[in-house]
Each structure stands twice: as structure tokens, then as C-alpha cells.
Design a protein around this motif. Structure first.
Motif, short mmCIF file in Angstrom:
data_model
loop_
_atom_site.label_atom_id
_atom_site.label_comp_id
_atom_site.label_asym_id
_atom_site.label_seq_id
_atom_site.Cartn_x
_atom_site.Cartn_y
_atom_site.Cartn_z
N TYR A 47 0.84 -1.21 0.00
CA TYR A 47 0.00 0.00 0.00
C TYR A 47 0.87 1.26 0.00
CZ TYR A 47 0.76 0.86 5.00
OH TYR A 47 1.33 1.15 6.21
N ILE A 48 2.15 1.10 0.38
CA ILE A 48 3.15 2.14 0.14
C ILE A 48 3.99 1.60 -1.02
CG2 ILE A 48 5.13 3.40 1.10
CD1 ILE A 48 3.86 2.80 3.93
N GLN A 83 9.41 2.14 9.72
CA GLN A 83 7.94 2.19 9.78
C GLN A 83 7.43 2.29 11.22
OE1 GLN A 83 6.11 2.92 7.32
NE2 GLN A 83 7.61 2.71 5.70
N SER A 84 6.47 1.43 11.58
CA SER A 84 5.79 1.63 12.87
C SER A 84 6.66 1.40 14.09
CB SER A 84 4.57 0.71 12.96
OG SER A 84 3.49 1.28 12.29
N LYS A 87 7.24 4.38 16.16
CA LYS A 87 6.21 4.89 17.08
C LYS A 87 6.64 4.71 18.54
CE LYS A 87 2.37 3.89 13.88
NZ LYS A 87 1.51 2.82 13.38
N PHE A 116 -4.25 -0.78 12.42
CA PHE A 116 -3.42 0.34 12.90
C PHE A 116 -3.85 1.68 12.31
CE2 PHE A 116 -0.97 0.90 9.05
CZ PHE A 116 -0.90 -0.36 8.48
N ASN A 139 -1.96 4.47 14.28
CA ASN A 139 -1.66 5.73 13.61
C ASN A 139 -2.28 6.98 14.26
OD1 ASN A 139 -0.33 3.97 12.00
ND2 ASN A 139 -1.15 4.72 10.05
N GLU A 183 5.65 7.33 0.33
CA GLU A 183 4.62 7.36 1.38
C GLU A 183 3.95 8.74 1.46
OE1 GLU A 183 5.73 5.36 4.96
OE2 GLU A 183 3.86 5.90 5.96
N ASN A 190 -3.61 8.96 6.29
CA ASN A 190 -2.98 9.44 7.52
C ASN A 190 -3.22 10.94 7.71
OD1 ASN A 190 -2.06 6.99 8.43
ND2 ASN A 190 -0.04 7.18 7.48
N TYR A 214 5.59 12.54 10.99
CA TYR A 214 5.31 11.11 11.25
C TYR A 214 5.72 10.27 10.03
CZ TYR A 214 2.59 6.84 11.18
OH TYR A 214 2.22 5.52 11.04
N CYS A 218 8.74 7.36 9.83
CA CYS A 218 8.52 5.97 9.37
C CYS A 218 9.51 5.58 8.27
CB CYS A 218 7.09 5.81 8.84
SG CYS A 218 5.84 5.84 10.14
N TYR A 266 -0.16 -5.09 16.48
CA TYR A 266 -1.50 -4.82 15.96
C TYR A 266 -2.51 -5.77 16.60
CZ TYR A 266 1.83 -3.06 12.52
OH TYR A 266 2.89 -2.47 11.92
N GLY A 283 6.88 -3.39 12.22
CA GLY A 283 6.67 -2.34 11.23
C GLY A 283 6.40 -2.97 9.88
N VAL A 284 5.66 -2.27 9.02
CA VAL A 284 5.34 -2.86 7.71
C VAL A 284 6.55 -2.92 6.78
CG1 VAL A 284 2.84 -2.41 7.73
CG2 VAL A 284 4.40 -0.67 6.84
N1 GLN Z 1 4.02 4.48 7.79
C1 GLN Z 1 3.09 3.42 7.90
C2 GLN Z 1 1.67 3.94 7.90
O1 GLN Z 1 1.39 4.91 8.51
C3 GLN Z 1 3.38 2.64 9.15
C4 GLN Z 1 2.46 1.50 9.34
C5 GLN Z 1 3.03 0.34 10.05
O2 GLN Z 1 4.23 0.03 10.03
N2 GLN Z 1 2.13 -0.39 10.62
O3 GLN Z 1 0.81 3.38 7.30
#
Ligand code: GLN
Length: 335
Positions: A47-48, A83-84, A87, A116, A139, A183, A190, A214, A218, A266, A283-284
């Protein structure tokens, strides 16, 4: 004989990582590396768009003990975007700057039970629970945490944040520009989440700036060793055990680890805790970190993810290694 072996395993567990020999720790990493090297399950996040292009074969394991010893297996040079996992460290920085209660009061420390990037989770918490009932690892909570970082200008906030991540990793980290651009071009959801959190006054100003920072956080590039050092900093009371620098106060760590335990993987956080007992974060980009408090930090990078969005190999390898090293804090012998 069998009883003696079991007793020795538990005794090692109770006594801490120092009681495990180099050969035992390296053996656990090698075994997990070999066992899952040819596993062909899961799929890169797409999705990215830039994440879909990352080499799905990257597979690296690193473990850093609270004494600062580093063990590795496989590819610990290749980098992916954090990525996540970022956070966790943004949450920690906010707690460092504003005290341990800041996150609990503004965002919440409860699981949402939803994806998320769920907007329904925000609505649910707002309308039915009446306030800060989410957490900084989904998120909406993460973008809010980023908006809480101290600093006046975007540049100032960003430099301080990247400096904090770098102190945890023990080297100067940088941004994967391709991932950041990719992204940024596709992060409308987001942005909407940022605006929604602003509408509900969780974010106090400039929601798009918070979402942009943010997104950049990531996109920070890390290898398995960087992530393991970051996890080991959390395992060692906020002091990076390799550099010996106190990066954050020890008093914020229990709260950080608690949120990782309830929301780090998650929707599968409960299953994960059931099998490992360890606070963790995925993280994704394909990384997962896990923390054995007082003992070690471990990280695995492998981009293909399962349906919940967690790296398939990383989950399996960390579970095997931490269980082989008796790291589940809930497992104790009766007195
Ligand atoms: N940057 C990604 C997003 O906001 C991070 C998501 C993730 O790693 N779960 O969708």
C-alpha cells in the motif's frame, strides 16, 4: 538427567543473560536463521508503493544483551524503513520531555482491537468511551504523539527526533528518500487521521505538519543491528548498552514496554504475548523488535508480512530464540 537439564535451563533464565554462554546465544540465533531461511510465506506491504520493491529475501537477526554484547545471523547490513517501530521511540521521547503521564492522559494506553490505521477506532473511543482510550502505537495515537514533540520549527523537531533515534541505535541514522516520497504521495488517509485528531483536539495545532513528520519518521533506514540496539536500550533501563550513553530516563521504560505489550503487533498482540511474554513492535517494512527486560533486545528483519501486517519470519525467529533463551518473564519455577 533430563530433570537436571530442565533445571539448568530455568536457572539460566532466572540468573539473566550473563549466565548464557556465547555459544548458547549464537546457537539459538543460528538455529532460527537456518530453520526459517527457506520459508516462503507472506508478502511485502504494497500500500506504500516503495515497500513492494524491497528485496523479500532480506533476512537478518541481531541480539544485543544488556551488557552490550552483539550477536548476529544472516543479513544485518541491508536496511529497510523502520515504519511503525518508530512509534515506540517517538512515544518514549514525548514521555521523556513531558513525563510518564503525558501519553496516558492525551492519547490513552489501551488496545483498540482494530487495524493500525482505523478511523473507526477513533470514533469508537470518542463516541462510546468518551476520550483518550487508544494508544500511541496505532496511527491516530502515533500522529498525535508526533504532534506533542517539543520544538518550534519542523526542522528543529525533526533533527531532535532523528538524534534521539540515532542515540538509541548507536549510530547516525538517515532517511530512505524513496520511501519518504512514496509514502508522502500516498498518505492521504494518515492526513485525514491527523485532521480528525485535530478536530477532536487531541492534536493542538498543524495536523498536516505532524503527519508529515510522522511520515518521515517511518522512512528512517535501519538494519537488524540498529533495531536490536534500539530494543536493547529499552531492555537496559534507557541506557544504550553498546555506547554506554543514557538516552532516556529509566522511569519511562515500564510504561513504554507496557504499551508495546498491549499493542505492538496490531491485532495479533495478544497471540504474540501468549507465545513469548515479550513486549515487541513490528513495522510494515518487515522489522520486529522485542525486549527481554534486563536481559536483551532482539530484532529480525524480513519484509514478507502476514495478514495482520507482521513479518512472518521475524515472528517465528524471535519466538524460537527468546524461548530457547528462557526469556519469557512469566515463566518461573515454583518455590
Ligand atoms: N508508515 C506506515 C503507515 O502509517 C506505518 C504502518 C506500520 O508500520 N504499521 O501506514
Amino acid at each position: 538427567m533430563k530433570i537436571l537439564v530442565i533445571w539448568l535451563a530455568f536457572a539460566g533464565c532466572a540468573a539473566g543473560a550473563a549466565e548464557w554462554s556465547d555459544a548458547q546465544i549464537q546457537g539459538a540465533l543460528n538455529a532460527a536463521y537456518a530453520k526459517y531461511r527457506d520459508l516462503n510465506e507472506g508478502k511485502n506491504a504494497d500500500y506504500i508503493p516503495a515497500l513492494a520493491k524491497v528485496d523479500a529475501k532480506i533476512y537478518g537477526i541481531a541480539l544485543v544483551t544488556a551488557e552490550g554484547k552483539v550477536y548476529t545471523a544472516g543479513d544485518v547490513k541491508s536496511q529497510v524503513s523502520i515504519q511503525s517501530i518508530s512509534k515506540v521511540f517517538t512515544m518514549a521521547k514525548v514521555m521523556e520531555e513531558q513525563g510518564t503521564e503525558a501519553i496516558e492522559k492525551r492519547i490513552g494506553v489501551d488496545p483498540t482491537g482494530m487495524r493500525f490505521n482505523s478511523i473507526v477506532a477513533v470514533e469508537w473511543a470518542q463516541k462510546l468511551l468518551g476520550g483518550p482510550e487508544i494508544n500511541p502505537l496505532v496511527n491516530p495515537g502515533a500522529i498525535t504523539a508526533t504532534s506533542m514533540l517539543a520544538g518550534e520549527t519542523r526542522e528543529g523537531i525533526w533533527n531532535s527526533l532523528l538524534g534521539f533515534y540515532s542515540e538509541c541505535a548507536g549510530r547516525r541514522l538517515g532517511v530512505d528518500k524513496e520511501v519518504f516520497e512514496s509514502e508522502s504521495a500516498t498518505n492521504q488517509r494518515n492526513q485525514a487521521i491527523g485532521y480528525l485528531m485535530y478536530a477532536y483536539e487531541f492534536i493542538k495545532k498543524e495536523p498536516l505538519r505532524a503527519t508529515d513528520i510522522y511520515t518521515e519518521q517511518c522512512s528512517v533506514s535501519v538494519n537488524a543491528k540498529d533495531l536490536a540496539a534500539m530494543a536493547a536500550t529499552l531492555a537496559n533501563g534507557g541506557k544504550n548498552p553498546v555506547t554506554g550513553r543514557q538516552v532516556m530516563k529509566a522511569e519511562i521504560i515500564p510504561g513504554v514496554l507496557a504499551v508495546m505489550a498491549i499493542a505492538g503487533l496490531y491485532d495479533d498482540s495478544g497471540k504474540w504475548l501468549y507465545h513469548t511474554g515479550l513486549p515487541a513492535k513490528s513495522g510494515v517494512g518487515g522489522g520486529i523488535i522485542a525486549v527481554a527486560p534486563g536481559r536483551f533486545g532482539i530484532a529480525v528483519i524480513s519484509p514478507p508480512l502476514d495478514a495482520a501486517g507482521n513479518s512472518v519470519r521475524a515472528q517465528k525467529a524471535i519466538t524460537d530464540i527468546s524461548n530457547a533463551l528462557g526469556a519469557n518473564p512469566y515463566r518461573v519455577l515454583p518455590r
